[in-house]
Write a protein that holds these residues in place. Structure first.
Motif, PDB file in Angstrom:
ATOM      1  N   ALA A 111       0.821  -1.254   0.190  1.00 50.49           N
ATOM      2  CA  ALA A 111       0.050   0.170  -0.033  1.00 50.49           C
ATOM      3  C   ALA A 111       0.984   1.135  -0.094  1.00 50.49           C
ATOM      4  O   ALA A 111       1.906   1.403   0.611  1.00 50.49           O
ATOM      5  N   GLN A 112       0.723   2.288  -0.887  1.00 46.20           N
ATOM      6  CA  GLN A 112       1.239   3.451  -0.850  1.00 46.20           C
ATOM      7  C   GLN A 112       0.325   4.618  -0.221  1.00 46.20           C
ATOM      8  O   GLN A 112       0.084   4.875   0.887  1.00 46.20           O
ATOM      9  N   CYS A 113      -0.365   5.105  -1.231  1.00 44.19           N
ATOM     10  CA  CYS A 113      -1.416   6.122  -1.067  1.00 44.19           C
ATOM     11  C   CYS A 113      -2.768   5.498  -0.298  1.00 44.19           C
ATOM     12  O   CYS A 113      -3.051   6.353   0.641  1.00 44.19           O
ATOM     13  N   GLY A 114      -2.710   4.372  -0.561  1.00 45.66           N
ATOM     14  CA  GLY A 114      -3.937   3.833   0.328  1.00 45.66           C
ATOM     15  C   GLY A 114      -5.253   3.688  -0.083  1.00 45.66           C
ATOM     16  O   GLY A 114      -6.118   3.198   0.299  1.00 45.66           O
ATOM     17  N   ILE A 115      -5.485   4.590  -1.271  1.00 39.31           N
ATOM     18  CA  ILE A 115      -7.060   4.755  -1.763  1.00 39.31           C
ATOM     19  C   ILE A 115      -7.618   3.535  -2.244  1.00 39.31           C
ATOM     20  O   ILE A 115      -8.596   2.997  -2.302  1.00 39.31           O
ATOM     21  N   CYS A 116      -6.504   2.692  -2.995  1.00 42.34           N
ATOM     22  CA  CYS A 116      -7.159   1.322  -3.711  1.00 42.34           C
ATOM     23  C   CYS A 116      -7.203   0.201  -2.868  1.00 42.34           C
ATOM     24  O   CYS A 116      -7.658  -0.834  -2.789  1.00 42.34           O
ATOM     25  N   CYS A 176      -4.638   0.443  -9.473  1.00 50.65           N
ATOM     26  CA  CYS A 176      -3.614   1.237  -8.326  1.00 50.65           C
ATOM     27  C   CYS A 176      -2.855   2.110  -9.168  1.00 50.65           C
ATOM     28  O   CYS A 176      -2.301   1.625 -10.253  1.00 50.65           O
ATOM     29  N   ARG A 177      -2.782   3.350  -8.660  1.00 46.32           N
ATOM     30  CA  ARG A 177      -1.671   4.236  -9.482  1.00 46.32           C
ATOM     31  C   ARG A 177      -0.512   4.305  -8.908  1.00 46.32           C
ATOM     32  O   ARG A 177       0.520   4.753  -9.421  1.00 46.32           O
ATOM     33  N   CYS A 178      -0.194   3.705  -7.802  1.00 38.50           N
ATOM     34  CA  CYS A 178       0.916   3.731  -7.024  1.00 38.50           C
ATOM     35  C   CYS A 178       1.922   2.606  -7.117  1.00 38.50           C
ATOM     36  O   CYS A 178       3.224   2.848  -7.344  1.00 38.50           O
ATOM     37  N   THR A 179       1.334   1.575  -6.852  1.00 40.35           N
ATOM     38  CA  THR A 179       2.366   0.601  -6.697  1.00 40.35           C
ATOM     39  C   THR A 179       3.056  -0.326  -7.659  1.00 40.35           C
ATOM     40  O   THR A 179       4.022  -0.933  -7.718  1.00 40.35           O
TER      41      THR A 179
HETATM   42 FE1  FES Z   1      -2.062   4.614  -4.196  1.00 44.00          FE
HETATM   43 FE2  FES Z   1      -2.849   1.988  -5.010  1.00 44.00          FE
HETATM   44  S1  FES Z   1      -1.566   2.398  -3.352  1.00 44.00           S
HETATM   45  S2  FES Z   1      -3.723   3.891  -5.711  1.00 44.00           S
END
Ligand code: FES
Ligand code: FES
Length: 164
Positions: free
Chosen positions: A102-107, A139-142
């Motif tokens: 998890a990064q930003c956590g929104i997903c 997911c936009r981050c991982t």
């Molecule tokens: Fe940021 Fe998946 S952790 S969108």
């Protein structure tokens, strides 16, 4: 006019009051304050609002709350168990945490719910199978790899627990 919807949410019997086409997502978040379920696109594209409805992974932004009548709903809040020291994360949640999935956590809530659905089906957790199971969750981050590995880790924990 609002009507009563009797259902089970995270193993608790609940009565909801909703307009016929009110979204399950809104009822969960606003009436029950189960805000772990997120709204991303609101159009069935991102999976941030994923919940399990009678064993099936659904996008709660597309499901009218009335569809939950008589049904059982699992949200991300239902994954953790009550342990001796209070709430205890489910193995899949621990794997996400420990594996940096998890990064930003929104997903993350939607991913966790989709992962739980996949793990319950006991499908062998190949890369391809996990990717397919999470295909509706963006997911936009991982870059997805850490998430896939965390699900595979959770599958091996589950297999070990089930071993005689
Ligand atoms: Fe940021 Fe998946 S952790 S969108
Ligand atoms: Fe429901 Fe994106 S908010 S799929």
């Amino acid at each position: 006019m609002k009507s009563d919807i009797k259902c089970t949410i995270n193993d608790q019997p609940r009565t909801l009051h909703a307009y016929p086409m009110e979204r399950l997502l809104d009822v969960l978040r606003e009436q029950l304050r189960l805000t772990g379920t997120k709204e991303g696109c609101g159009e069935g594209e991102c999976g941030a609002c994923s919940v399990v409805l009678d064993g099936e992974l659904v996008n709660s932004c597309l499901v009218p709350a009335c569809q939950a009548d008589g049904a059982s709903v699992l949200t991300v809040e239902g994954l953790a168990a009550q342990g001796k020291l209070g709430e205890e994360l489910a193995p899949v949640q621990k794997c996400f945490l420990e594996h940096g999935a998890a990064q930003c956590g929104i997903c993350t809530p939607g991913m966790l719910v989709a992962a739980r659905c996949f793990l319950d089906a006991r499908t062998p957790a190949t890369d391809e199978a996990v990717r397919e199971a999470l295909a509706g969750n963006l997911c936009r981050c991982t870059g997805y790899q850490k998430i896939i590995e965390a699900v595979q880790l959770a599958a091996s924990v589950k297999a070990k627990e089930a071993a005689p």
